[in-house]
Design a protein around this motif. Structure first.
Motif, PDB file in Angstrom:
ATOM      1  N   ARG A 132      18.119 -50.949 -53.969  1.00  0.00           N
ATOM      2  CA  ARG A 132      19.446 -50.372 -54.184  1.00  0.00           C
ATOM      3  C   ARG A 132      20.287 -51.309 -55.046  1.00  0.00           C
ATOM      4  N   VAL A 133      20.942 -50.755 -56.062  1.00  0.00           N
ATOM      5  CA  VAL A 133      21.789 -51.547 -56.954  1.00  0.00           C
ATOM      6  C   VAL A 133      22.936 -52.147 -56.140  1.00  0.00           C
ATOM      7  N   PRO A 134      23.130 -53.457 -56.239  1.00  0.00           N
ATOM      8  CA  PRO A 134      24.175 -54.111 -55.438  1.00  0.00           C
ATOM      9  C   PRO A 134      25.567 -53.893 -55.997  1.00  0.00           C
ATOM     10  N   LEU A 139      26.184 -60.954 -63.578  1.00  0.00           N
ATOM     11  CA  LEU A 139      27.112 -62.050 -63.846  1.00  0.00           C
ATOM     12  C   LEU A 139      28.205 -62.168 -62.788  1.00  0.00           C
ATOM     13  N   GLY A 140      28.087 -61.371 -61.705  1.00  0.00           N
ATOM     14  CA  GLY A 140      29.022 -61.499 -60.596  1.00  0.00           C
ATOM     15  C   GLY A 140      30.247 -60.622 -60.647  1.00  0.00           C
ATOM     16  N   LEU A 141      30.334 -59.684 -61.604  1.00  0.00           N
ATOM     17  CA  LEU A 141      31.482 -58.778 -61.675  1.00  0.00           C
ATOM     18  C   LEU A 141      31.425 -57.779 -60.520  1.00  0.00           C
ATOM     19  N   PRO A 142      32.511 -57.613 -59.748  1.00  0.00           N
ATOM     20  CA  PRO A 142      32.485 -56.667 -58.628  1.00  0.00           C
ATOM     21  C   PRO A 142      32.417 -55.221 -59.106  1.00  0.00           C
ATOM     22  N   VAL A 143      31.570 -54.426 -58.449  1.00  0.00           N
ATOM     23  CA  VAL A 143      31.373 -53.024 -58.815  1.00  0.00           C
ATOM     24  C   VAL A 143      31.570 -52.188 -57.548  1.00  0.00           C
ATOM     25  N   ALA A 144      32.844 -51.834 -57.278  1.00  0.00           N
ATOM     26  CA  ALA A 144      33.172 -51.123 -56.042  1.00  0.00           C
ATOM     27  C   ALA A 144      32.464 -49.780 -55.941  1.00  0.00           C
ATOM     28  N   GLU A 148      30.042 -46.659 -52.976  1.00  0.00           N
ATOM     29  CA  GLU A 148      30.281 -45.226 -52.784  1.00  0.00           C
ATOM     30  C   GLU A 148      29.000 -44.425 -53.032  1.00  0.00           C
ATOM     31  N   ILE A 149      28.390 -44.653 -54.193  1.00  0.00           N
ATOM     32  CA  ILE A 149      27.169 -43.940 -54.551  1.00  0.00           C
ATOM     33  C   ILE A 149      25.958 -44.791 -54.186  1.00  0.00           C
ATOM     34  N   GLU A 150      24.791 -44.190 -54.290  1.00  0.00           N
ATOM     35  CA  GLU A 150      23.555 -44.931 -54.049  1.00  0.00           C
ATOM     36  C   GLU A 150      22.645 -44.778 -55.257  1.00  0.00           C
ATOM     37  N   ILE A 151      22.378 -45.881 -55.927  1.00  0.00           N
ATOM     38  CA  ILE A 151      21.435 -45.911 -57.037  1.00  0.00           C
ATOM     39  C   ILE A 151      20.270 -46.794 -56.619  1.00  0.00           C
ATOM     40  N   ARG A 152      19.084 -46.207 -56.638  1.00  0.00           N
ATOM     41  CA  ARG A 152      17.868 -46.964 -56.310  1.00  0.00           C
ATOM     42  C   ARG A 152      16.967 -46.982 -57.535  1.00  0.00           C
ATOM     43  N   LEU A 153      16.582 -48.180 -57.936  1.00  0.00           N
ATOM     44  CA  LEU A 153      15.815 -48.374 -59.150  1.00  0.00           C
ATOM     45  C   LEU A 153      14.327 -48.495 -58.864  1.00  0.00           C
ATOM     46  N   ASP A 154      13.519 -48.043 -59.827  1.00  0.00           N
ATOM     47  CA  ASP A 154      12.077 -48.218 -59.705  1.00  0.00           C
ATOM     48  C   ASP A 154      11.764 -49.720 -59.813  1.00  0.00           C
ATOM     49  N   PRO A 155      10.582 -50.156 -59.353  1.00  0.00           N
ATOM     50  CA  PRO A 155      10.286 -51.590 -59.294  1.00  0.00           C
ATOM     51  C   PRO A 155      10.453 -52.323 -60.625  1.00  0.00           C
ATOM     52  N   ASP A 156      10.039 -51.716 -61.743  1.00  0.00           N
ATOM     53  CA  ASP A 156      10.191 -52.379 -63.036  1.00  0.00           C
ATOM     54  C   ASP A 156      11.664 -52.591 -63.380  1.00  0.00           C
TER      55      ASP A 156
END
Length: 265
Positions: A132-134, A139-144, A148-156
């Protein structure tokens, strides 16, 4: 975890025949700045409100300045009313200044199978991704918005966050709205801009602000997470162009988008 829905945070309230009130959510932001697809969806809600043609077919938006979370206004102008489709102009205004200017073609999406379709989803999207995308960028920029949403990336693609860029300029994964809320033609405008910048797979950067976004909505999606392929094509002169293809859980192409964004590597 989100306590609201996309329909609620993108809702507008009519205050005049061509004017609507909106409330830009602070939770749908990147580094405190509202997501471009989310803002386009806000305007689209007003563009299709109480119209004979209920669906967005195409949208093109230019982002003049980034509004702040909080109250805003949406102004709508009907440019043409046709039998099969209509054209509408929309503006998102805050403190008397236009933040986003958009044009829409609205109509009624047809059901059924396409006559012809160029390409199918990448087979890697058939596998349920686990990463899941944090809520922060590399670079540490907050992404609120990632709370809310859920993005899950493939292993690559996930290796962008664990091992660094691969150099391909591509992210693949699944997208889910809060609480598994079904996608509709308006929220598909958000979907084409929901993923992290594909440039993360080339080089880490800060905020990548959208300058122009064009989206086509092709069909009503089936229930379930969307499958998304997000690519960067050219980075030059502090700008990048990206493309996004979105399929539903059945493998049907439901939306596609292109955008020009600013970038500092």
């Amino acid at each position: 975890m989100s306590t609201t829905t996309f329909a609620a945070v993108s809702a507008v309230k009519r205050r005049s025949p061509d004017g609507f009130d909106a409330d830009i959510s602070p939770q749908w932001t990147i580094g405190g700045k509202p997501n471009g697809g989310y803002l386009l969806s806000l305007i689209a809600r007003a563009a299709v409100a109480e119209r004979e043609h209920p669906d967005v077919l195409a949208a093109s938006a230019h982002y003049l300045r980034s509004p702040d979370p909080g109250p805003a206004e949406v102004e709508i102008e009907t440019l043409r009313t046709g039998r099969g489709s209509s054209q509408v102009r929309g503006r998102l205004v805050q403190n008397g200044k236009t933040a986003v200017e958009a044009l829409f073609t609205v109509g009624t999406l047809a059901e059924g199978e396409p006559y012809w379709q160029d390409g199918l989803p990448d087979p890697r999207l058939d596998v349920e991704p686990s990463f899941r995308v944090p809520g922060t960028t590399p670079l540490g920029l907050p992404v609120a918005i990632m709370d809310e949403i859920e993005i899950r990336l493939d292993p690559d693609s996930a290796r962008v966050f664990t091992d660094g860029p691969s150099g391909r300029g591509e992210l693949l994964g699944h997208l889910t709205l809060p609480g598994g809320e079904p996608f509709d033609p308006v929220s598909l405008l958000f979907a084409v801009d929901a993923f992290p910048p594909a440039t993360f797979d080339i080089s880490p950067s800060g905020w990548v602000p959208t300058l122009e976004l064009t989206a086509y909505v092709r069909a009503h999606p089936a229930p379930g997470p969307l499958r998304v392929q997000h690519r960067a094509h050219l980075i030059t002169d502090g700008r990048v162009d990206e493309s996004c293809h979105v399929w539903d859980s059945t493998g049907k192409l439901v939306a596609q988008g292109t955008q020009l964004a600013g970038i500092r590597l």
